[in-house]
Design a protein around this motif. Structure first.
Motif, PDB file in Angstrom:
ATOM      1  N   SER A  43      49.407  60.860 129.175  1.00 30.99           N
ATOM      2  CA  SER A  43      48.376  59.849 129.450  1.00 30.99           C
ATOM      3  C   SER A  43      47.984  59.077 128.198  1.00 30.99           C
ATOM      4  O   SER A  43      47.360  58.022 128.299  1.00 30.99           O
ATOM      5  CB  SER A  43      47.145  60.507 130.069  1.00 30.99           C
ATOM      6  OG  SER A  43      46.434  61.249 129.101  1.00 30.99           O
ATOM      7  N   SER A  44      48.351  59.578 127.025  1.00 31.74           N
ATOM      8  CA  SER A  44      48.013  58.880 125.782  1.00 31.74           C
ATOM      9  C   SER A  44      49.160  58.012 125.273  1.00 31.74           C
ATOM     10  O   SER A  44      49.039  57.413 124.209  1.00 31.74           O
ATOM     11  CB  SER A  44      47.620  59.898 124.703  1.00 31.74           C
ATOM     12  OG  SER A  44      48.746  60.658 124.308  1.00 31.74           O
ATOM     13  N   ALA A  45      50.235  57.916 126.020  1.00 26.28           N
ATOM     14  CA  ALA A  45      51.401  57.146 125.594  1.00 26.28           C
ATOM     15  C   ALA A  45      51.062  55.653 125.526  1.00 26.28           C
ATOM     16  O   ALA A  45      50.386  55.116 126.400  1.00 26.28           O
ATOM     17  CB  ALA A  45      52.571  57.372 126.551  1.00 26.28           C
ATOM     18  N   ARG A  46      51.528  55.005 124.475  1.00 19.77           N
ATOM     19  CA  ARG A  46      51.316  53.573 124.271  1.00 19.77           C
ATOM     20  C   ARG A  46      52.635  52.930 123.857  1.00 19.77           C
ATOM     21  O   ARG A  46      53.426  53.529 123.148  1.00 19.77           O
ATOM     22  CB  ARG A  46      50.287  53.315 123.163  1.00 19.77           C
ATOM     23  CG  ARG A  46      48.937  53.951 123.387  1.00 19.77           C
ATOM     24  CD  ARG A  46      48.167  53.218 124.480  1.00 19.77           C
ATOM     25  NE  ARG A  46      46.833  53.739 124.634  1.00 19.77           N
ATOM     26  CZ  ARG A  46      46.476  54.669 125.518  1.00 19.77           C
ATOM     27  NH1 ARG A  46      47.369  55.209 126.307  1.00 19.77           N
ATOM     28  NH2 ARG A  46      45.231  55.064 125.615  1.00 19.77           N
ATOM     29  N   GLN A  47      52.840  51.665 124.282  1.00 23.39           N
ATOM     30  CA  GLN A  47      54.032  50.938 123.871  1.00 23.39           C
ATOM     31  C   GLN A  47      53.751  49.977 122.727  1.00 23.39           C
ATOM     32  O   GLN A  47      54.588  49.730 121.903  1.00 23.39           O
ATOM     33  CB  GLN A  47      54.619  50.168 125.048  1.00 23.39           C
ATOM     34  CG  GLN A  47      55.250  51.079 126.074  1.00 23.39           C
ATOM     35  CD  GLN A  47      55.912  50.284 127.183  1.00 23.39           C
ATOM     36  OE1 GLN A  47      55.752  49.081 127.298  1.00 23.39           O
ATOM     37  NE2 GLN A  47      56.649  50.966 128.018  1.00 23.39           N
ATOM     38  N   THR A  48      52.548  49.404 122.707  1.00 23.27           N
ATOM     39  CA  THR A  48      52.205  48.446 121.662  1.00 23.27           C
ATOM     40  C   THR A  48      50.788  48.741 121.153  1.00 23.27           C
ATOM     41  O   THR A  48      50.006  49.399 121.814  1.00 23.27           O
ATOM     42  CB  THR A  48      52.230  47.000 122.189  1.00 23.27           C
ATOM     43  OG1 THR A  48      51.176  46.836 123.134  1.00 23.27           O
ATOM     44  CG2 THR A  48      53.560  46.651 122.809  1.00 23.27           C
TER      45      THR A  48
ATOM     46  N   ASP B  89      49.136  71.053 131.738  1.00 25.11           N
ATOM     47  CA  ASP B  89      47.938  70.270 131.427  1.00 25.11           C
ATOM     48  C   ASP B  89      48.071  69.564 130.081  1.00 25.11           C
ATOM     49  O   ASP B  89      47.658  68.409 129.936  1.00 25.11           O
ATOM     50  CB  ASP B  89      46.694  71.159 131.429  1.00 25.11           C
ATOM     51  CG  ASP B  89      46.332  71.652 132.817  1.00 25.11           C
ATOM     52  OD1 ASP B  89      46.671  70.969 133.813  1.00 25.11           O
ATOM     53  OD2 ASP B  89      45.715  72.732 132.906  1.00 25.11           O
ATOM     54  N   VAL B  90      48.646  70.250 129.100  1.00 22.76           N
ATOM     55  CA  VAL B  90      48.850  69.639 127.785  1.00 22.76           C
ATOM     56  C   VAL B  90      49.853  68.488 127.898  1.00 22.76           C
ATOM     57  O   VAL B  90      49.623  67.396 127.367  1.00 22.76           O
ATOM     58  CB  VAL B  90      49.307  70.679 126.742  1.00 22.76           C
ATOM     59  CG1 VAL B  90      49.639  70.014 125.411  1.00 22.76           C
ATOM     60  CG2 VAL B  90      48.245  71.758 126.558  1.00 22.76           C
ATOM     61  N   ASP B  91      50.950  68.712 128.626  1.00 21.73           N
ATOM     62  CA  ASP B  91      51.956  67.659 128.794  1.00 21.73           C
ATOM     63  C   ASP B  91      51.376  66.448 129.526  1.00 21.73           C
ATOM     64  O   ASP B  91      51.658  65.298 129.155  1.00 21.73           O
ATOM     65  CB  ASP B  91      53.171  68.200 129.542  1.00 21.73           C
ATOM     66  CG  ASP B  91      53.984  69.177 128.718  1.00 21.73           C
ATOM     67  OD1 ASP B  91      53.839  69.192 127.474  1.00 21.73           O
ATOM     68  OD2 ASP B  91      54.766  69.946 129.318  1.00 21.73           O
ATOM     69  N   THR B  92      50.558  66.682 130.544  1.00 24.00           N
ATOM     70  CA  THR B  92      49.920  65.582 131.279  1.00 24.00           C
ATOM     71  C   THR B  92      48.988  64.797 130.368  1.00 24.00           C
ATOM     72  O   THR B  92      48.984  63.557 130.365  1.00 24.00           O
ATOM     73  CB  THR B  92      49.146  66.128 132.487  1.00 24.00           C
ATOM     74  OG1 THR B  92      50.064  66.780 133.367  1.00 24.00           O
ATOM     75  CG2 THR B  92      48.415  65.026 133.235  1.00 24.00           C
ATOM     76  N   TRP B  93      48.189  65.504 129.562  1.00 20.74           N
ATOM     77  CA  TRP B  93      47.263  64.860 128.635  1.00 20.74           C
ATOM     78  C   TRP B  93      48.034  64.018 127.611  1.00 20.74           C
ATOM     79  O   TRP B  93      47.663  62.874 127.328  1.00 20.74           O
ATOM     80  CB  TRP B  93      46.399  65.919 127.958  1.00 20.74           C
ATOM     81  CG  TRP B  93      45.537  65.407 126.878  1.00 20.74           C
ATOM     82  CD1 TRP B  93      44.411  64.641 126.999  1.00 20.74           C
ATOM     83  CD2 TRP B  93      45.726  65.612 125.470  1.00 20.74           C
ATOM     84  NE1 TRP B  93      43.885  64.364 125.765  1.00 20.74           N
ATOM     85  CE2 TRP B  93      44.675  64.950 124.810  1.00 20.74           C
ATOM     86  CE3 TRP B  93      46.666  66.304 124.722  1.00 20.74           C
ATOM     87  CZ2 TRP B  93      44.549  64.953 123.427  1.00 20.74           C
ATOM     88  CZ3 TRP B  93      46.537  66.305 123.352  1.00 20.74           C
ATOM     89  CH2 TRP B  93      45.492  65.635 122.718  1.00 20.74           C
ATOM     90  N   LEU B  94      49.116  64.576 127.071  1.00 21.81           N
ATOM     91  CA  LEU B  94      49.917  63.830 126.103  1.00 21.81           C
ATOM     92  C   LEU B  94      50.535  62.590 126.735  1.00 21.81           C
ATOM     93  O   LEU B  94      50.532  61.508 126.146  1.00 21.81           O
ATOM     94  CB  LEU B  94      51.014  64.719 125.510  1.00 21.81           C
ATOM     95  CG  LEU B  94      50.558  65.750 124.490  1.00 21.81           C
ATOM     96  CD1 LEU B  94      51.698  66.691 124.145  1.00 21.81           C
ATOM     97  CD2 LEU B  94      50.022  65.073 123.246  1.00 21.81           C
TER      98      LEU B  94
END
Length: 74
Positions: A60-65, A53-58
């Protein structure tokens, strides 16, 4: 035979702080606002997190720009 995977590992808020460097206070605020990872609450004073669950949450917050985090309309 134990069939548990590494994603089934359960962490306390302290372990999340130690491993992911997200403070316990920040986790508490995220829980309160409903913006944090899914958590388990087996007793009124116990909070636990599944690694998956923590890995999924992290993830989902990934951004490229920076534009992806902007909410301005142009």
């Amino acid at each position: 035979m134990n069939t548990r995977s590494i994603d089934d590992v359960i962490f306390t808020p302290q372990q999340i702080e130690d491993i992911y460097h997200i403070s316990k206070n920040n986790l508490a605020q995220l829980r309160y606002s409903g913006k944090g990872p899914v958590y388990l609450k087996p007793t009124p004073r116990t909070i636990l997190y599944r690694k998956s669950d923590v890995d999924t949450w992290l993830a989902s917050s990934a951004r490229q720009t920076a534009e992806q985090t902007s909410t301005s309309s142009t």
